[in-house]
Motif scaffolding. Structure first.
Motif, short mmCIF file in Angstrom:
data_model
loop_
_atom_site.label_atom_id
_atom_site.label_comp_id
_atom_site.label_asym_id
_atom_site.label_seq_id
_atom_site.Cartn_x
_atom_site.Cartn_y
_atom_site.Cartn_z
N THR A 146 0.83 -1.19 0.00
CA THR A 146 0.00 0.00 0.00
C THR A 146 0.86 1.24 0.00
O THR A 146 1.79 1.35 0.77
CB THR A 146 -0.92 0.02 1.23
N ASP A 206 -7.32 -0.91 -5.68
CA ASP A 206 -7.94 0.41 -5.57
C ASP A 206 -7.42 1.41 -6.59
O ASP A 206 -7.58 2.61 -6.41
CB ASP A 206 -7.73 0.97 -4.16
N LYS A 257 -4.50 3.09 -9.49
CA LYS A 257 -3.11 3.55 -9.53
C LYS A 257 -2.77 4.34 -8.28
O LYS A 257 -3.53 5.19 -7.85
CB LYS A 257 -2.88 4.40 -10.77
N GLY A 290 -2.31 3.21 -5.20
CA GLY A 290 -2.70 2.62 -3.93
C GLY A 290 -2.03 1.28 -3.74
O GLY A 290 -0.82 1.18 -3.63
N THR A 291 -2.82 0.23 -3.69
CA THR A 291 -2.28 -1.11 -3.51
C THR A 291 -1.51 -1.55 -4.75
O THR A 291 -2.03 -1.50 -5.86
CB THR A 291 -3.43 -2.10 -3.23
N ASP A 294 -1.58 -5.26 -9.38
CA ASP A 294 -2.61 -4.30 -9.78
C ASP A 294 -2.33 -3.81 -11.20
O ASP A 294 -1.30 -3.19 -11.46
CB ASP A 294 -2.61 -3.11 -8.82
N GLU A 353 -1.36 -0.06 -12.13
CA GLU A 353 -0.06 0.53 -11.85
C GLU A 353 0.74 0.65 -13.15
O GLU A 353 0.51 -0.09 -14.11
CB GLU A 353 0.73 -0.32 -10.85
N TRP A 391 -13.93 8.67 -3.79
CA TRP A 391 -12.59 8.72 -3.23
C TRP A 391 -12.72 8.65 -1.72
O TRP A 391 -13.72 9.06 -1.14
CB TRP A 391 -11.87 10.01 -3.61
N SER A 424 -6.35 6.20 -2.28
CA SER A 424 -5.83 6.12 -3.64
C SER A 424 -6.24 7.37 -4.39
O SER A 424 -7.30 7.94 -4.14
CB SER A 424 -6.37 4.87 -4.37
N SER A 476 -6.94 7.20 -7.45
CA SER A 476 -7.96 6.71 -8.37
C SER A 476 -9.21 6.34 -7.58
O SER A 476 -9.13 5.81 -6.46
CB SER A 476 -7.45 5.48 -9.13
#
Length: 572
Positions: free
Chosen positions: A13, A187, A189, A191-192, A211, A214, A343, A353, A355
């Motif tokens: 994260t 979640d 781009k 974030g995770t 993810d 990303e 969000w 995130s 996103s």
């Protein structure tokens, strides 16, 4: 082998701290630090039902423990080095495995999950390839997966072989986004980054998911290095937890590419950890089985991958242009709803995130075609969450809708001052000043005293009243919330917000501030040049307006300059 723990999972994260690090922590940095310590196992989370508070001594002890784990100087304070480390991208798996005594007495700095594969020959399969943000060629992706696994097999008796029977592979590798059927949705781009499952006998054990939103890269620090993250994730898939050693590929923090995949060597801490599980590699020749071809090693593509050029981010545009349909304080976090997405801002003031997430993927029970939320609030008597959409409302327990919903808004028995029945709620919040619930619609608002039992209350007597009673704020706000330890009330309209001191109705002139900059982590508008003609000449001295700006969330908790509080609580 313990198979019941096979569903322990890992996520990486990104913790987005926006305020710059200073020698002495500001109040917002302090609160974020405490939240960070709770999140990663150094502090037990406060119990919201028992009202448990963290003691100063307990926090100092946790900081020292974190500093010891990270190899920092043990000061017991949130100094610059500690805050800087807390701001790095990292895995969300807690650092502490077991009790504090175990941490203090542990001789080795690496940590094992307690799970391992009961065989030395493991199969893997790459189910798909990144396609949303990455420009990596599929053959390069497969090559990097091979190399990342080889890092571990080069130093143990493990043997990895690719299989075409994907469903039977021990380690199934895939790129996915949002909800992808493992219970742990991505979640977007920023974030995770990825998650992996520890070894076990269940089907999902060992699986590694990246993810797809990303920007995965190869030898390019403008994105996230796929080889580096893959080595780390495969370490978890083999049974390793985080290490407090430096250097270590199993440290919780992502610090950029580790270098050439052909020459990369495991640091000693990781080498000892993996060999504890699977033994020291025995050098011996192996003869391929008769009648079966030797699998061909993936080769690195001859043509280097193109340099990643970041395309315009539509999520940033949607996030930064404001105009949110609804804003809500739920479990102490702030949710911004817009269209079909939302969000989420944590208690620390950091976005989960950049996103957005789809509303109906989180609150299952709303119509699948939901494209606008009118208002949302959390009912304090039972912590249920109430959504208003058009002429209906829904009640959720956490993320699950209660049976029998939606129900008509008419059950709330709201009528305008002219006697018309209200057919839409535009804003809703619980005022921290008195614990009452307020619903807004077309310049008027109603107050409700909600009790136990979950029944819909009727409006308090002498309502509705005009929103103009709240001085200095829009009469038709997009939404209103109470939030933060001070219990300030925030009115949102367009891309601006107005902050009122707890309990205040008339605070004089209230200067609106930018929702995009202070809440949504958007860049401040470019300064406007000012032109000052030189005296006695036609030339000008073009200075740039460099008025200081504040970085959220510290800006969110500024005490208003005007603190005159009129005692008008009886009016509402």
């Amino acid at each position: 082998m313990d198979t019941g723990s096979g569903l322990i999972y890992l996520t990486a994260t990104v913790v987005m701290f926006a305020s710059p690090v200073t020698l002495a922590p500001m109040p917002d940095q302090y609160y974020r630090g405490v939240d960070w310590l709770s999140r990663y196992g150094y502090l037990s989370p406060p119990d919201p039902h028992a009202g448990k508070l963290q003691t100063k001594e307990g926090i100092e002890k946790a900081i020292r423990q974190m500093q010891r784990f990270a190899g920092l100087t043990e000061t017991g304070e949130l100094d610059a080095d500690t805050l800087n480390l807390m701001s790095k991208p990292r895995c969300s798996l807690p650092d502490i495995v077991g009790t504090e005594d175990m941490l203090r007495k542990r001789k080795k700095r690496y940590a094992l999950s307690g799970l391992r594969w009961g065989k030395k020959g493991l199969t893997w399969s790459l189910l798909n390839y990144p396609k949303l943000q990455s420009t990596l060629d599929p053959s390069l992706v497969k090559y990097l997966m091979y190399q990342a696994l080889k890092v571990w097999s080069d130093n143990t008796n493990l043997q990895f072989s690719e299989t075409g029977q994907a469903n039977q592979a021990d380690i199934k590798i895939s790129f996915a986004h949002s909800i992808h059927d493992d219970g742990y949705p991505f979640d977007g781009k920023g974030g995770t980054l990825a998650h992996a499952f520890f070894p076990g006998d269940v089907d999902i054990a060992g699986d590694t998911h990246f993810d797809d939103e990303e920007s995965w890269t190869y030898r390019d620090d403008r994105g996230t290095d796929l080889f580096t993250v893959a080595v780390h994730e495969f370490g978890h898939a083999l049974g390793l937890s985080h290490s407090s050693s430096h250097p270590s590929i199993m440290q919780p923090y992502y610090s950029g590419p580790v270098g050439d995949e052909n020459t990369y060597k495991l640091p000693m801490d990781d080498l000892q950890a993996i060999q504890t599980l699977y033994g020291v590699k025995v050098k011996r020749e192996t003869t391929p089985p008769v009648g079966r071809p030797t699998p061909r090693r993936p080769e690195r593509p001859k043509t280097p991958p193109p340099r990643v050029t970041a395309p315009p981010d539509p999520d940033a545009q949607a996030r930064c242009e404001g105009g949110f349909d609804a804003v809500a304080n739920i479990r102490g976090e702030v949710f911004f709803f817009k269209g079909s997405y939302f969000w989420r801002m944590q208690r620390t003031g950091s976005l989960v995130s950049f996103s957005p997430a789809r509303i109906t993927n989180f609150w299952m029970g709303l119509p699948h075609d939901t494209n606008k939320i009118d208002a949302v609030y959390e009912r304090k008597t039972d912590n249920h969450i109430i959504f208003f959409i058009g002429s209906n409302y829904w009640i959720f327990k956490d993320t699950s809708v209660l049976p029998g919903y939606p129900r008509p808004l008419s059950e709330w028995r709201m009528r305008t001052q002219s006697g018309k029945q209200v057919d839409q709620v535009q804003s809703a919040f619980v005022w921290a000043h008195n614990g009452k619930t307020y619903l807004f619609s077309r310049g008027e608002f109603w107050r409700f005293t909600e009790g136990q039992g979950g029944t819909v209350p009727q409006p308090d007597a002498e309502y509705p009243k005009s929103v103009s009673l709240w001085k200095g704020v829009p009469s038709d706000p997009d939404d209103v919330i109470s939030w933060g330890q001070e219990g300030y009330t925030y009115f949102f309209k367009g891309n601006s917000y107005w902050a009122l001191k707890s309990g205040g109705l008339d605070e004089g002139v209230i200067t609106p501030k930018s929702t995009a900059v202070d809440w949504m982590r958007c860049p401040a508008p470019a300064p406007t040049p000012s032109y000052k003609p030189r005296s006695g000449g036609g030339q000008c001295n073009c200075d740039v307006n460099t008025a200081p700006t504040f970085t959220a969330p510290s800006r969110l908790i500024l005490v208003p300059l005007v603190i005159l509080l009129q005692c008008v609580g009886q009016l509402i």
